[in-house]
Each structure stands twice: as structure tokens, then as C-alpha cells.
Motif scaffolding. Structure first.
Motif, PDB file in Angstrom:
ATOM      1  N   GLN A  65       0.839  -1.197   0.000  1.00 30.24           N
ATOM      2  CA  GLN A  65       0.000   0.000   0.000  1.00 30.24           C
ATOM      3  C   GLN A  65       0.876   1.250   0.000  1.00 30.24           C
ATOM      4  O   GLN A  65       0.614   2.208  -0.718  1.00 30.24           O
ATOM      5  CB  GLN A  65      -0.892  -0.002   1.240  1.00 30.24           C
ATOM      6  CG  GLN A  65      -1.771   1.223   1.368  1.00 30.24           C
ATOM      7  CD  GLN A  65      -2.649   1.158   2.622  1.00 30.24           C
ATOM      8  OE1 GLN A  65      -3.065   0.086   3.037  1.00 30.24           O
ATOM      9  NE2 GLN A  65      -2.925   2.291   3.218  1.00 30.24           N
ATOM     10  N   SER A  66       1.905   1.240   0.842  1.00 32.71           N
ATOM     11  CA  SER A  66       2.789   2.395   0.959  1.00 32.71           C
ATOM     12  C   SER A  66       4.079   1.945   1.629  1.00 32.71           C
ATOM     13  O   SER A  66       4.225   0.768   1.962  1.00 32.71           O
ATOM     14  CB  SER A  66       2.129   3.468   1.825  1.00 32.71           C
ATOM     15  OG  SER A  66       2.095   3.020   3.170  1.00 32.71           O
ATOM     16  N   TYR A  67       4.988   2.914   1.854  1.00 34.22           N
ATOM     17  CA  TYR A  67       6.258   2.612   2.540  1.00 34.22           C
ATOM     18  C   TYR A  67       6.014   2.070   3.947  1.00 34.22           C
ATOM     19  O   TYR A  67       6.920   1.545   4.573  1.00 34.22           O
ATOM     20  CB  TYR A  67       7.117   3.877   2.611  1.00 34.22           C
ATOM     21  CG  TYR A  67       6.498   4.939   3.490  1.00 34.22           C
ATOM     22  CD1 TYR A  67       5.569   5.830   2.979  1.00 34.22           C
ATOM     23  CD2 TYR A  67       6.792   4.998   4.849  1.00 34.22           C
ATOM     24  CE1 TYR A  67       4.943   6.759   3.796  1.00 34.22           C
ATOM     25  CE2 TYR A  67       6.172   5.926   5.673  1.00 34.22           C
ATOM     26  CZ  TYR A  67       5.251   6.798   5.138  1.00 34.22           C
ATOM     27  OH  TYR A  67       4.632   7.712   5.962  1.00 34.22           O
ATOM     28  N   GLU A  68       4.796   2.196   4.454  1.00 31.96           N
ATOM     29  CA  GLU A  68       4.506   1.715   5.807  1.00 31.96           C
ATOM     30  C   GLU A  68       4.288   0.198   5.856  1.00 31.96           C
ATOM     31  O   GLU A  68       4.029  -0.354   6.917  1.00 31.96           O
ATOM     32  CB  GLU A  68       3.260   2.431   6.364  1.00 31.96           C
ATOM     33  CG  GLU A  68       3.547   3.886   6.681  1.00 31.96           C
ATOM     34  CD  GLU A  68       2.319   4.788   6.570  1.00 31.96           C
ATOM     35  OE1 GLU A  68       1.702   4.807   5.486  1.00 31.96           O
ATOM     36  OE2 GLU A  68       2.003   5.476   7.549  1.00 31.96           O
ATOM     37  N   PHE A  69       4.364  -0.455   4.704  1.00 32.49           N
ATOM     38  CA  PHE A  69       4.137  -1.900   4.639  1.00 32.49           C
ATOM     39  C   PHE A  69       5.312  -2.597   3.972  1.00 32.49           C
ATOM     40  O   PHE A  69       5.841  -2.113   2.973  1.00 32.49           O
ATOM     41  CB  PHE A  69       2.871  -2.196   3.824  1.00 32.49           C
ATOM     42  CG  PHE A  69       1.619  -1.679   4.468  1.00 32.49           C
ATOM     43  CD1 PHE A  69       0.854  -2.506   5.274  1.00 32.49           C
ATOM     44  CD2 PHE A  69       1.218  -0.358   4.290  1.00 32.49           C
ATOM     45  CE1 PHE A  69      -0.295  -2.023   5.883  1.00 32.49           C
ATOM     46  CE2 PHE A  69       0.067   0.134   4.896  1.00 32.49           C
ATOM     47  CZ  PHE A  69      -0.691  -0.703   5.700  1.00 32.49           C
ATOM     48  N   GLU A  70       5.662  -3.758   4.526  1.00 40.06           N
ATOM     49  CA  GLU A  70       6.658  -4.603   3.877  1.00 40.06           C
ATOM     50  C   GLU A  70       5.981  -5.235   2.662  1.00 40.06           C
ATOM     51  O   GLU A  70       4.848  -5.702   2.767  1.00 40.06           O
ATOM     52  CB  GLU A  70       7.099  -5.675   4.883  1.00 40.06           C
ATOM     53  CG  GLU A  70       8.246  -6.502   4.396  1.00 40.06           C
ATOM     54  CD  GLU A  70       8.790  -7.421   5.493  1.00 40.06           C
ATOM     55  OE1 GLU A  70       8.329  -7.339   6.642  1.00 40.06           O
ATOM     56  OE2 GLU A  70       9.672  -8.219   5.162  1.00 40.06           O
ATOM     57  N   PRO A  71       6.642  -5.266   1.487  1.00 39.79           N
ATOM     58  CA  PRO A  71       5.938  -5.770   0.299  1.00 39.79           C
ATOM     59  C   PRO A  71       5.758  -7.281   0.351  1.00 39.79           C
ATOM     60  O   PRO A  71       6.540  -7.980   0.992  1.00 39.79           O
ATOM     61  CB  PRO A  71       6.891  -5.408  -0.838  1.00 39.79           C
ATOM     62  CG  PRO A  71       8.236  -5.424  -0.214  1.00 39.79           C
ATOM     63  CD  PRO A  71       8.039  -4.930   1.206  1.00 39.79           C
ATOM     64  N   THR A  72       4.740  -7.766  -0.326  1.00 33.53           N
ATOM     65  CA  THR A  72       4.573  -9.211  -0.480  1.00 33.53           C
ATOM     66  C   THR A  72       3.798  -9.497  -1.765  1.00 33.53           C
ATOM     67  O   THR A  72       3.363  -8.575  -2.452  1.00 33.53           O
ATOM     68  CB  THR A  72       3.907  -9.836   0.765  1.00 33.53           C
ATOM     69  OG1 THR A  72       3.970 -11.260   0.647  1.00 33.53           O
ATOM     70  CG2 THR A  72       2.456  -9.430   0.916  1.00 33.53           C
ATOM     71  N   SER A  73       3.648 -10.773  -2.093  1.00 31.71           N
ATOM     72  CA  SER A  73       3.005 -11.165  -3.348  1.00 31.71           C
ATOM     73  C   SER A  73       1.523 -10.795  -3.338  1.00 31.71           C
ATOM     74  O   SER A  73       0.807 -11.120  -2.395  1.00 31.71           O
ATOM     75  CB  SER A  73       3.147 -12.675  -3.531  1.00 31.71           C
ATOM     76  OG  SER A  73       2.737 -13.324  -2.343  1.00 31.71           O
ATOM     77  N   ARG A  74       1.088 -10.121  -4.395  1.00 37.87           N
ATOM     78  CA  ARG A  74      -0.314  -9.693  -4.491  1.00 37.87           C
ATOM     79  C   ARG A  74      -0.788  -9.778  -5.935  1.00 37.87           C
ATOM     80  O   ARG A  74       0.008  -9.818  -6.863  1.00 37.87           O
ATOM     81  CB  ARG A  74      -0.440  -8.222  -4.023  1.00 37.87           C
ATOM     82  CG  ARG A  74       0.007  -7.960  -2.596  1.00 37.87           C
ATOM     83  CD  ARG A  74      -0.908  -8.589  -1.566  1.00 37.87           C
ATOM     84  NE  ARG A  74      -2.217  -7.977  -1.564  1.00 37.87           N
ATOM     85  CZ  ARG A  74      -2.552  -6.926  -0.811  1.00 37.87           C
ATOM     86  NH1 ARG A  74      -1.669  -6.389   0.006  1.00 37.87           N
ATOM     87  NH2 ARG A  74      -3.771  -6.424  -0.858  1.00 37.87           N
ATOM     88  N   MET A  75      -2.099  -9.734  -6.099  1.00 39.48           N
ATOM     89  CA  MET A  75      -2.669  -9.724  -7.453  1.00 39.48           C
ATOM     90  C   MET A  75      -2.601  -8.313  -8.060  1.00 39.48           C
ATOM     91  O   MET A  75      -2.422  -7.341  -7.329  1.00 39.48           O
ATOM     92  CB  MET A  75      -4.132 -10.181  -7.391  1.00 39.48           C
ATOM     93  CG  MET A  75      -4.275 -11.659  -7.159  1.00 39.48           C
ATOM     94  SD  MET A  75      -5.999 -12.159  -6.905  1.00 39.48           S
ATOM     95  CE  MET A  75      -6.118 -12.173  -5.132  1.00 39.48           C
ATOM     96  N   SER A  76      -2.787  -8.220  -9.394  1.00 38.61           N
ATOM     97  CA  SER A  76      -2.822  -6.903 -10.055  1.00 38.61           C
ATOM     98  C   SER A  76      -4.143  -6.793 -10.835  1.00 38.61           C
ATOM     99  O   SER A  76      -5.114  -6.291 -10.298  1.00 38.61           O
ATOM    100  CB  SER A  76      -1.604  -6.721 -10.958  1.00 38.61           C
ATOM    101  OG  SER A  76      -1.547  -7.737 -11.934  1.00 38.61           O
ATOM    102  N   ASN A  77      -4.153  -7.271 -12.093  1.00 34.31           N
ATOM    103  CA  ASN A  77      -5.408  -7.388 -12.849  1.00 34.31           C
ATOM    104  C   ASN A  77      -5.615  -8.878 -13.073  1.00 34.31           C
ATOM    105  O   ASN A  77      -4.908  -9.482 -13.879  1.00 34.31           O
ATOM    106  CB  ASN A  77      -5.317  -6.695 -14.210  1.00 34.31           C
ATOM    107  CG  ASN A  77      -4.900  -5.244 -14.082  1.00 34.31           C
ATOM    108  OD1 ASN A  77      -5.560  -4.461 -13.419  1.00 34.31           O
ATOM    109  ND2 ASN A  77      -3.772  -4.889 -14.702  1.00 34.31           N
ATOM    110  N   THR A  78      -6.535  -9.469 -12.343  1.00 33.38           N
ATOM    111  CA  THR A  78      -6.718 -10.922 -12.419  1.00 33.38           C
ATOM    112  C   THR A  78      -8.010 -11.210 -13.162  1.00 33.38           C
ATOM    113  O   THR A  78      -9.018 -10.554 -12.893  1.00 33.38           O
ATOM    114  CB  THR A  78      -6.802 -11.510 -10.998  1.00 33.38           C
ATOM    115  OG1 THR A  78      -5.796 -10.886 -10.210  1.00 33.38           O
ATOM    116  CG2 THR A  78      -6.571 -12.995 -10.999  1.00 33.38           C
ATOM    117  N   TYR A  79      -7.978 -12.164 -14.073  1.00 33.05           N
ATOM    118  CA  TYR A  79      -9.208 -12.441 -14.813  1.00 33.05           C
ATOM    119  C   TYR A  79      -9.264 -13.854 -15.362  1.00 33.05           C
ATOM    120  O   TYR A  79      -8.248 -14.513 -15.531  1.00 33.05           O
ATOM    121  CB  TYR A  79      -9.386 -11.435 -15.958  1.00 33.05           C
ATOM    122  CG  TYR A  79      -8.296 -11.441 -16.998  1.00 33.05           C
ATOM    123  CD1 TYR A  79      -7.144 -10.684 -16.809  1.00 33.05           C
ATOM    124  CD2 TYR A  79      -8.404 -12.200 -18.158  1.00 33.05           C
ATOM    125  CE1 TYR A  79      -6.124 -10.685 -17.753  1.00 33.05           C
ATOM    126  CE2 TYR A  79      -7.398 -12.202 -19.113  1.00 33.05           C
ATOM    127  CZ  TYR A  79      -6.261 -11.443 -18.901  1.00 33.05           C
ATOM    128  OH  TYR A  79      -5.254 -11.453 -19.822  1.00 33.05           O
TER     129      TYR A  79
END
Lengths: 464, 439
Positions: A334-348
Motif C-alpha cells: 500500500q505504501s512505505y509503511e508496509f513490507e511488500p509481499t506477493s499480491r494480485m494486479s489485474n486478475t481475470y
């Protein structure tokens, strides 16, 4: 935001105690919302989010910290206090940082904040008016536009500097209709990775009338019947079914730790042959797209399921370590306040061979979930739920009466096998997805599909 | 940011009355997985929210950047935002309440405990959970603490500061029994570390998961039911959106015009209790008004709406101290709302119900609950109740109903109140019936 020299120094402090990877993520995001409520423009609120996150990895361990103090002093202090959690000798020294060119193909014609305020307010006033004019039963309305310009910079111990600017715009129409002692609501909320020209692609006034019309029509709708039945799910936001029932369970976050029902199932038949599912962060100007992910890697088109066979997962760098697999541009935060992890983008779900009419005609008695609300899933058990926003009973292959308050539940593994017809009318729709690394914009999408059997919950008793 | 400099600059630009709220937090979070320290995260954050009155309208801005340009950024945003505004909300910067129930909720003990001990606790929790039952196959444990302050300053000279702190332990387990997979979790939130007991915590996590094993859908039908504390508190949260005076004034509350009328069962008394001594204690609201405890619904009769300064002024009453300072407007929210407990123990509720459904968990509230109409249809799990005893576990069913009907149909209120992470408190209750959809 900081110089290469400062970045180099901070990264090397972070690596002092034996970390094998370090990264600085800087962000400056200006967001604002313009809302017209029941005819009156509300105060425009602006919000500046600004800060930096530092991450150090060592094998399967990660440490993360963030601060608003984006100065040499603030960042070196943060790097030092993070590095003390490892106790070892330096393995790595970063010698040079080189800027990597980002090929951002998403076209922006009119920058979001270079628009006279009247051009933002006037279309909203018109849409808001259209909702209120539709019927005296419409008692409260809102029309809004949110804008966000997100500038990020990433420096990492591979000597890379990656910078990108992302612009997103979303409009929202919302209406509440009232009958004696009862309310109903309806909404419309498309979004895009685009400049202000996005507004020209929408007919807000026409959509406003549809929103008001549905809210009023729902006042007379009967409660949805319950029980197991065949369900046809409409295109566009209907894709939230795949997002919840399957998408989350394909993220490295749960797959890597063996916490997902789909862990260790690559190459296996997990869905009906009719199902091909894709996550594509590269689609031009789509709401869930980005040129690079939040680790600075190029986004990709990842085919997750092909003809029912599990082909791939969504993998971030850290999750990939546990899985012995390469990242595939799917790391988000979401922002620098979160450690990144695997997420969806445009899923279909990819288009199939039927027409939507053929699919509806194939059901004797069942439900047509024309548009969906949100849902949630437990990735370990695969149990998911999602709510219908607009649903009809199908009788003898024809769309019959509108019903309200329908929820669909099931397990991902089961529903994927039950998607047995897929139409040719693929459409994407914008949403927000909340998970470990915060709320990120995603598209869900699908053509019209048929689920041979699923449990429908509602207050209306048995379907007859 | 120098607050005086901001007020001076604002006044110079025609913003005569203004307010600044500064929140500062420092946090630590640690996570373990399979006997290893997996995540460790620290953060220091700082946020400035400002609002001010320009030409009779309120403007809002917020920033996490704090440098020499911040005051002028905020002033410009406030002015631009107020210029376009045609809001009906009255623009008020508050002069102050006569009395505030100040209390320092900062507990230094949280940070005095060494990190090693916190990490040791996480490993111990993981070990004890794995030993608890061989079917517990994966365990994720996390600890988080936060210490912070909120300071409100306004151009009338009002200055208020609240310090707070909390910590929580969280554990999530995956249970495998043959082909069946279930999950369980529990969170212990507190600001008094000495009250945390590892064995009690471990037992709660394990029970939350293990009790669900062999859960199956039940037959569809209308069942008399007991709702547990968590479910009751979740429903209470949505129900109270209708006592929000802004919703009443803007025409989207079903309680409009019903003050002093019977709106719920006589068993229902709901208190707004911000001054309860626990981790959620808070003594001033988003506009600087002193918070106080009061009954919202008493024996089913609606006693008050919840107000901020603007809605109160429109109704000719005093603010109830329920303002919430958002980034774009001053909202309204309950503060530690509590459904008042009754006299019957949980076992007495079971005996009284005799046969029915015990609802312990609902999922997907953000989508399956329509707060405006009160209609809901939610994924649920729980147990059957047979002859006054908890019987077989039920999962993958839906429950559907309407909030107003539920609060009208509360037949008994238990004595087993529990504070939830949402800040809402409720006991278990017996309701006349709920529609369950399963087999």
C-alpha cells in the motif's frame, strides 16, 4: 528524494551484520477526494503521504522498518537499528548504484492535478443531480472523484535505482433509496491508471440514472432464496469470485509456507477445463497495472491456470526464496509503511466459447448474479464468501425477478471444478484488495460464467 | 512543525480559526514461523492533520512530511478545499469543555520488557501449540506493540494531549486431520503485560481451531439461536450507524424521529463508554470535546443520537463527544459502545435455549452486511445446541437476517461480556430465530 551517495551509505550500514539483501523504498503520494453529497460540494481534503521503508533480508528472515524522517540521519539510524537484529559478519558491500530505466507505457494525457477544480466538480454535480431527479424515493446521494499521484524510488543492494510515478483516478456514484422503514443502496465505482482524460471515457450521467434506478427497484425486491443451485455470474466485477476463491490462495505469502490449499500443486488439474486464469500487471492503463512492482521488478503477464491446470503462482522476492522460484513482478504494498509481499494486479478468467445468452438459457432454475460486491477467503481451507449486489432468479432459461441480500459461499477447490461454462464477453472492473501488505488497487475480471452448483444464502427460504 | 507559526500563517491568509492534531507513534512487530524469527519490524511515524475556517467553510489537509514548507502546504490545501465547499456542516473550532477526565494510558512496562523476552515468548507459544495436539501442523505467531500520543492545538488556545500504548500477541494455526483442514486463531490485546498468560492464550488458540474439526453444513431452516460475544459485538457495530446523528439528519437512519421510543427489545441497554479503564480509554474527541459515558438505548428505548458539534448544534443539543477527526470531514462514531450484560451465565443460556444454533463466527461482513438497510447474509460457523448442550460443529453455512429484527428479538442477555478488538463489548445473547442455509 535522496541522493545516490546517501542511499549507498544507508544500504551499506544495513548490510553491516550479514544481511544478504537490502532495499530502501521511498514514497511521496498526494491524494485527494472531491465529493458532491446531495447537491452540495464537500470540502476537498488533500493528504500527503511521505516516508521511507528499509528492508534487510538474510536467508528466510526479513527485518523491516519505516520512518517519515527521510534525511541521511533518519535513514542511517533506521538502517542501524534494523541491522542489529542480525548477528554476523558483513557478506556484501554495495559499491555503485546505477539508475535503471523504467519503461512506463501507461499513457497520461492530462496530469491529475493540472485540472481546474470546476472540471472536477461540474460532472459530479450533474451526476448527483441525475440520481436525485430520478425519483423522490432517492433520499441521499454521493458523487465523488479520488485522485492519487504516487512517486516511488527504490534503491537496493544489487546496485539498482528504480523510479516511477503512478497516477490513479476513480469515480464513485452512490445512492440510497427509501420506502417506509426500509432502505436500499446502489453504487458504481470505475477506476483507471490514467490522467484526468479518464472522465471522457465515462457517461457519468447515464450511469447515475442506472444507480438510482437499481436502488429504487431493490426496494420492491424479494429476499433471495437459499440453498444449493446453479449460478450464472455476470462479467466484470463478477471476477471477484476468482479473486477470492482462488487468487489469494495462489500468492506466495501462503503458498510458500504450505499454508495454501494449492501449495505443491503445480501441473495438477485444479479447475474445470473451461478455466484459464491470468494475472496481468502490464495491461495498458488498467486500475491494477504498474510498470514496475514495489520491489522495482517489471510487472508481467502470469498465466496462473491454463485449461484447468495450475501453471504458476504470484511470487515476490522473499516468498520466492522459500519456494526456490523466481519472483514474477507481483510484489506490492500500500505504501512505505508496509513490507511488500506477493499480491494480485489485474486478475481475470480468459474468454470462452459461449455467448452470455447461451449460458443463461442453459439454466432451468437458478440464480443470475449480475453484479457482485466484495468477499473474503481463508487461504488455508479455501473457504470463501462473496455478496451479490444485483441478482435475479433464472426460470426456464430466462432472467426473471430481482432478489436482494444474496451471498455465495463455498471452497475454492470445489468451485473451480464447478465453473463449467465460460462466455466470450470478458470485462475488467476496479476494486481495492486488502491483505498483509495493505490495501492495493486491483482489477477483477471475467466473462459471464456458469457455476454448476454453489450454496446461496439469503432470507427467502427454498428456491421454487 | 511549529504550531504557532502555522496559526499565524493561517490567520494571515484569512483562516482566522484553525486546529492542528499531531499524532506520533512508535511501533515494534515481530513474527516467528517454524522456530525461526521471520519478521522484525520497527517504525516511527508522525502525522499532522490540520483544518481551518475560510469564508465560513471548513477546509482540511494532512501531511506526513514535516519540513519548512509544511505550514504553507497545509494552509494552501485548507484554503483551496474550503473555497469549493458548499457543505451544510457548521464550521466550528471548539473553545473547550469545562472539565476533562484526563488519564495517562501510557504504560512504560510494555517497552521496558526486553525484545529477547518477547521473542522467547513467541517461540514458547509456537512450541506449546505444536505440543498441544499433533494435528496442529503449522503455527504462525506474532507480537506487536505501539506507543504513541495525540496532541490537539487550536487557535483558541485549547491544548489537549493523550498518551497511549498497547501490545498484542497473535497466533494462527492450521490443523490437518486426514483430508480435513481447519484454521484457528486468537489475539490478546492489552496494555498491561503482566496480565498476559501464555498457557491461557495457547489453549484459546487451540480450542478456536480444534473445535471446528468435522464441521459440516446443517439443514437449512429457521433456528432459535445464541450469538456469541464476538458476533453480537460485530452486529452492534453496524446497528449503531443508525444512531449517528449525521445519518439521521441526512435521511439514511431508520432511527430518525424515534427518540424516546421503543426501538429494540426490553433486554437491550447500550452504553457509549469511552471512559472505561482499558486499552481504548479516551477522554477527548476529534474536535476537542470532553468524552463521557451515556446510555444510547435503555431497556430498548432510544435515549440519544451520537453527535459532533455541527449535528448537535442543528438539533439544539450539546455535543455527545463522539466526533472523529477524519481527513476530509468530522465524522461521528461510538466510543467503546457496550451491550449491557445480563445475569444468566453462558450455561444458563444453553439450558434456556435447549435446542437451536450457536453462532460463533461470521465472515465477509464488509460485503455481506448492508449497514443502511440492516440486511445481512454472511458465511458462518458454529455448533448445534441439543438438549441444552453444545453438540456437533457446523461450518460453511450462511446466516441471513436483519439487524433491526435481531435487536428486537433478543430474548436473553448473558453475563459473559467480552471486549473485542474493535473496541465494542457484548455478552452472548439468545435471539428468537435466524435463517441458516446449508444442506
Amino acid at each position: 528524494m535522496i541522493s545516490k551517495k546517501v542511499a549507498l551509505e544507508v544500504l551499506n550500514i544495513a548490510l553491516e551484520t550479514g544481511g544478504d539483501f537490502a532495499e530502501i523504498f521511498l514514497e511521496e503520494t498526494l491524494s485527494s477526494a472531491v465529493i458532491v453529497e446531495s447537491g452540495k460540494t464537500q470540502p476537498v481534503a488533500s493528504n500527503l503521504n511521505f516516508g521511507a521503508g528499509i528492508r534487510i533480508l538474510k536467508g528466510l528472515q526479513s527485518v523491516y522498518g519505516h520512518t517519515n524522517n527521510v534525511t541521511k540521519k533518519g535513514l542511517t539510524e533506521l538502517a542501524r537499528s534494523l541491522s542489529v537484529s542480525f548477528k554476523g559478519e558483513r557478506l556484501l558491500e554495495v559499491e555503485k548504484i546505477k539508475k535503471v530505466r523504467v519503461n512506463n507505457k501507461h499513457k497520461i494525457e492530462q496530469n491529475l492535478y493540472e485540472v481546474p477544480i470546476e472540471d472536477v466538480v461540474n460532472p459530479l454535480k450533474e451526476a448527483d443531480q441525475a440520481m436525485r431527479d430520478y425519483s423522490p424515493q432517492i433520499v441521499r446521494t454521493q458523487a465523488g472523484i479520488t485522485r492519487e499521484v504516487r512517486k516511488i524510488a527504490i534503491f537496493n543492494s544489487e546496485g539498482k535505482q528504480i523510479e516511477d510515478t503512478q497516477q490513479r483516478i476513480r469515480t464513485m456514484l452512490f445512492a440510497i433509496a427509501m420506502a417506509p422503514n426500509a432502505f436500499e443502496t446502489s453504487y458504481y465505482a470505475p477506476g483507471s491508471y490514467q490522467g484526468f482524460e479518464f472522465l471522457k471515457t465515462l457517461d457519468l450521467k447515464a450511469e447515475a440514472i442506472k444507480v438510482a434506478e437499481l436502488a429504487v427497484r431493490k426496494l420492491d425486491a424479494a429476499p433471495c432464496p437459499s440453498g444449493k443451485m446453479p449460478v450464472v455470474i455476470g462479467n466484470g466485477f463478477g471476477g471477484v469470485i476468482f479473486h477470492e476463491a482462488c487468487g489469494h490462495s495462489l500468492e506466495a505469502t501462503s503458498v510458500s509456507k504450505n499454508l495454501s490449499v494449492f501449495s505443491n500443486k503445480l501441473g495438477e488439474q485444479i479447475a474445470n477445463k473451461a478455466v484459464t486464469a491470468i494475472d496481468d500487471g502490464t495491461l495498458a492503463n488498467e486500475w491494477g497495472s504498474n510498470a514496475v512492482d514495489d520491489e522495482g521488478f517489471k510487472t508481467k503477464k502470469n498465466v496462473l491456470i491454463k485449461n484447468g491446470i495450475l501453471k504458476n503462482y504470484l511470487i515476490d522476492q522473499f516468498g520466492g526464496r522459500r519456494m526456490n522460484m523466481e519472483q514474477n513482478g507481483a510484489s506490492r504494498r500500500q505504501s512505505y509503511e508496509f513490507e511488500p509481499t506477493s499480491r494480485m494486479s489485474n486478475t481475470y478468467i480468459a474468454p470462452g466459447k459461449y455467448t452470455p445468452e447461451e449460458i443463461i438459457a442453459s439454466v432451468k432454475l437458478g440464480l443470475y448474479a449480475k453484479s457482485m460486491g466484495g468477499g473474503s477467503v481463508n487461504p488455508a481451507t479455501g473457504e470463501f464468501n462473496f455478496a451479490c449486489d444485483e441478482a435475479y432468479i433464472i426460470r426456464d432459461g430466462k432472467i426473471a425477478e430481482l432478489v436482494k441480500g444474496a451471498t455465495l459461499i463455498g471452497t475454492g477447490a470445489e468451485i473451480l471444478l464447478n465453473i463449467d461454462m465460460v462466455a466470450n464477453d470478458l470485462k475488467h472492473a476496479a476494486g481495492m484488495c486488502g491483505s498483509m501488505s495493505g490495501n492495493v488497487p486491483v482489477n477483477v475480471g471475467q466473462p459471464t460464467i456458469r457455476v454448476s452448483e454453489i450454496l446461496v444464502g439469503g432470507q427467502g427460504g427454498k428456491l421454487e | 512543525m511549529n504550531v504557532k507559526k502555522f496559526f499565524a500563517l493561517a490567520a494571515e491568509q484569512g483562516i482566522i480559526e484553525s486546529e492542528v492534531v499531531v499524532t506520533k507513534n512508535s511501533s515494534l512487530s515481530i513474527g516467528t514461523f517454524r522456530g525461526e524469527l521471520e519478521n522484525y519490524s520497527i517504525a516511527v511515524s508522525h502525522r499532522i492533520k490540520a483544518r481551518g475556517i475560510f469564508n465560513g467553510q471548513m477546509g482540511f489537509a494532512s501531511s506526513k512530511k514535516d519540513d519548512k514548507d509544511t505550514p504553507s502546504f497545509l494552509v494552501k490545501q485548507i484554503k483551496d478545499g474550503a473555497t469549493v465547499s458548499e457543505s451544510d456542516d457548521l464550521a466550528i473550532i471548539f473553545k473547550g469543555s469545562p472539565k476533562y477526565k484526563r488519564k495517562n494510558m501510557l504504560n512504560p512496562a510494555i517497552q521496558e520488557i526486553g525484545e529477547e523476552e518477547k521473542i522467547k515468548n513467541l517461540f514458547l507459544i509456537e512450541k506449546k501449540l505444536k505440543e498441544y495436539d499433533a494435528r496442529i501442523t503449522e503455527v504462525t505467531v506474532a507480537y506487536e506493540e505501539r506507543v504513541g500520543s495525540t496532541e490537539l492545538h487550536n487557535s483558541h488556545g485549547l491544548k489537549l494531549k493523550e498518551n497511549g500504548s498497547y501490545f498484542y500477541y497473535y497466533a494462527y494455526i492450521v490443523i490437518k486431520d486426514g483430508e480435513e483442514t481447519k484454521t484457528g486463531y486468537h489475539v490478546h490485546l492489552d496494555n498491561k503485560p503482566e496480565k498476559f498468560d501464555i498457557d491461557t492464550f495457547v489453549a484459546k488458540v487451540a480450542k478456536n481451531g480444534l473445535d471446528k474439526l468435522s464441521g459440516k453444513p446443517c439443514n437449512s431452516g429457521l433456528y432459535p439461536a445464541i450469538l456469541n460475544q464476538e458476533v453480537t459485538a460485530s452486529l452492534l457495530q453496524f446497528y449503531l450507524e443508525h444512531v449517528n446523528a449525521e445519518n439521521v439528519q441526512k435521511g439514511s437512519s431508520l432511527f430518525a424521529g424515534k427518540l424516546n421510543e421503543q426501538v429494540a427489545s426490553k433486554k437491550v441497554t447500550i452504553i457509549d463508554a469511552p471512559l472505561t479503564d482499558n486499552v481504548f480509554y479516551s477522554y477527548f474527541d476529534g474536535e476537542g470535546v470532553a468524552k463521557f459515558n451515556k446510555a444510547i438505548i435503555e431497556k430498548g428505548v432510544l435515549k440519544t443520537f451520537l453527535h459532533n458539534l455541527s449535528t448537535a448544534s442543528k438539533f439544539g443539543v450539546e455535543s455527545t463527544g463522539n466526533a472523529v477527526g477524519g481527513t476530509g470531514k468530522i465524522g461521528i462514531a461510538p466510543s467503546q459502545a457496550t451491550l449491557k450484560a445480563g445475569k444468566l451465565s453462558f450455561n444458563e443460556l444453553l439450558t434456556k435455549l435447549c435446542n437451536g444454533f450457536y453462532l460463533t463466527e461470521v465472515q465477509g461482513l464488509h460485503a455481506g452486511m448492508n449497514p443502511t438497510s440492516g440486511d445481512f447474509s454472511l458465511q458462518a460457523s458454529g455448533f448445534m445446541i441439543k438438549d441444552g448442550k453444545i453438540d456437533k460443529p457446523i461450518s460453511l453455512v450462511t446466516v441471513a437476517g436483519n439487524l433491526f429484527a435481531i435487536f428486537n428479538d433478543i430474548l436473553e442477555v448473558g453475563s459473559d461480556s467480552e471486549l473485542q478488538l474493535s473496541g465494542f463489548t457484548a455478552p452472548s445473547v439468545i435471539i428468537k430465530e435466524i435463517a441458516v442455509s446449508g444442506e
